[in-house]
Design a protein around this motif. Structure first.
Motif, PDB file in Angstrom:
ATOM      1  N   ARG A  97       0.837  -1.208   0.000  1.00 31.95           N
ATOM      2  CA  ARG A  97       0.000   0.000   0.000  1.00 31.95           C
ATOM      3  C   ARG A  97       0.869   1.254   0.000  1.00 31.95           C
ATOM      4  NH1 ARG A  97      -3.517  -0.679   4.947  1.00 31.95           N
ATOM      5  NH2 ARG A  97      -2.152  -2.245   5.757  1.00 31.95           N
ATOM      6  N   ASP A  98       2.037   1.190   0.681  1.00 34.88           N
ATOM      7  CA  ASP A  98       2.930   2.343   0.703  1.00 34.88           C
ATOM      8  C   ASP A  98       3.541   2.609  -0.670  1.00 34.88           C
ATOM      9  OD1 ASP A  98       2.537   3.100   3.375  1.00 34.88           O
ATOM     10  OD2 ASP A  98       4.009   1.638   4.073  1.00 34.88           O
ATOM     11  N   GLN A  99       3.913   1.546  -1.385  1.00 29.33           N
ATOM     12  CA  GLN A  99       4.455   1.732  -2.731  1.00 29.33           C
ATOM     13  C   GLN A  99       3.415   2.352  -3.665  1.00 29.33           C
ATOM     14  OE1 GLN A  99       5.591  -2.394  -3.301  1.00 29.33           O
ATOM     15  NE2 GLN A  99       7.785  -1.875  -3.148  1.00 29.33           N
ATOM     16  N   LEU A 100       2.176   1.892  -3.568  1.00 25.68           N
ATOM     17  CA  LEU A 100       1.111   2.446  -4.409  1.00 25.68           C
ATOM     18  C   LEU A 100       0.860   3.914  -4.076  1.00 25.68           C
ATOM     19  CD1 LEU A 100      -1.246  -0.641  -4.305  1.00 25.68           C
ATOM     20  CD2 LEU A 100      -0.069   0.226  -6.331  1.00 25.68           C
ATOM     21  N   ALA A 101       0.816   4.238  -2.789  1.00 29.41           N
ATOM     22  CA  ALA A 101       0.599   5.632  -2.377  1.00 29.41           C
ATOM     23  C   ALA A 101       1.779   6.508  -2.787  1.00 29.41           C
ATOM     24  CB  ALA A 101       0.365   5.701  -0.878  1.00 29.41           C
ATOM     25  N   ASP A 102       3.002   6.004  -2.616  1.00 34.13           N
ATOM     26  CA  ASP A 102       4.187   6.778  -3.009  1.00 34.13           C
ATOM     27  C   ASP A 102       4.184   7.073  -4.506  1.00 34.13           C
ATOM     28  OD1 ASP A 102       5.060   6.854  -0.386  1.00 34.13           O
ATOM     29  OD2 ASP A 102       6.525   5.224  -0.649  1.00 34.13           O
ATOM     30  N   ARG A 103       3.807   6.094  -5.313  1.00 35.89           N
ATOM     31  CA  ARG A 103       3.761   6.295  -6.772  1.00 35.89           C
ATOM     32  C   ARG A 103       2.733   7.367  -7.134  1.00 35.89           C
ATOM     33  NH1 ARG A 103       3.903   7.874 -11.065  1.00 35.89           N
ATOM     34  NH2 ARG A 103       4.061   6.767 -13.024  1.00 35.89           N
TER      35      ARG A 103
END
Length: 189
Positions: A97-103
């Motif tokens: 979820r953090d990778q998706l939000a960061d992107r």
């Protein structure tokens, strides 16, 4: 107050799932259930609750428009999968979820005035028990922010896409399948 004797008001032709749902609504109204989320979870388990799934996807798009990383991340379970049909690799990939939000935040940093609009807003697909939500969206704005070290060109943001979101019974987006165009910034990555 609500009692088991109140069950007598249900007609014998009412199915067991419908009776259970009516019972939970009555309990909720009488203050016997903790919250309407109990009713919502039962509705989801019974194959209803399309509006709840649509709202989960709408929260994601709102997070993008608001540039709210926390809201974006909260729309996903710990890990989710994404397939970008138009990307270099069309394979399904797993991301936190953090990778998706960061992107997403990298994108909105490059396009700080980005706003999401809809040709068709998040719409749950038909069929009882279907967990897919579809949206046909477009984004407007300007590439005016530096993101990933790429200097902005101040060009107009004109991208659009069609996305299917698989929303689980916890109202989290567990899978994304997107067909889209790319911004000038994305073409430079």
């Amino acid at each position: 107050s609500f009692s088991c004797d109140d069950m007598a008001v249900f007609h014998p032709s009412i199915s067991a799932p419908a009776a259970l749902l009516l019972l939970l609504v009555a309990m909720s109204a009488a203050g016997l259930a903790e919250s309407l989320s109990v009713v919502g979870r039962v509705r989801l388990k019974l194959g209803f609750g399309k509006a709840l799934r649509e709202r989960a996807v709408s929260r994601y798009f709102e997070g993008v428009s608001l540039k709210d990383r926390q809201q974006i991340a909260s729309c996903f379970p710990e890990t989710a999968s994404i397939r970008d049909v138009c990307g270099l690799s069309q394979e399904e990939k797993s991301a936190t979820r953090d990778q998706l939000a960061d992107r997403c935040m990298e994108f909105v940093t490059a396009h700080p005035d980005c706003v999401v609009h809809f040709h068709y807003p998040p719409t749950a697909l038909r069929g009882r028990g279907n967990r897919w939500v579809f949206a046909h969206w477009y984004e407007t704005g300007t590439w005016s922010g530096k993101s990933l070290g790429i200097v902005p060109q101040n060009t107009a943001l004109r991208v659009e896409g069609q996305t299917r979101f698989l929303v689980n019974d916890d109202l989290k987006i567990e899978k994304i399948v997107v067909t889209r165009t790319f911004s000038d910034w994305e073409k430079m990555i």
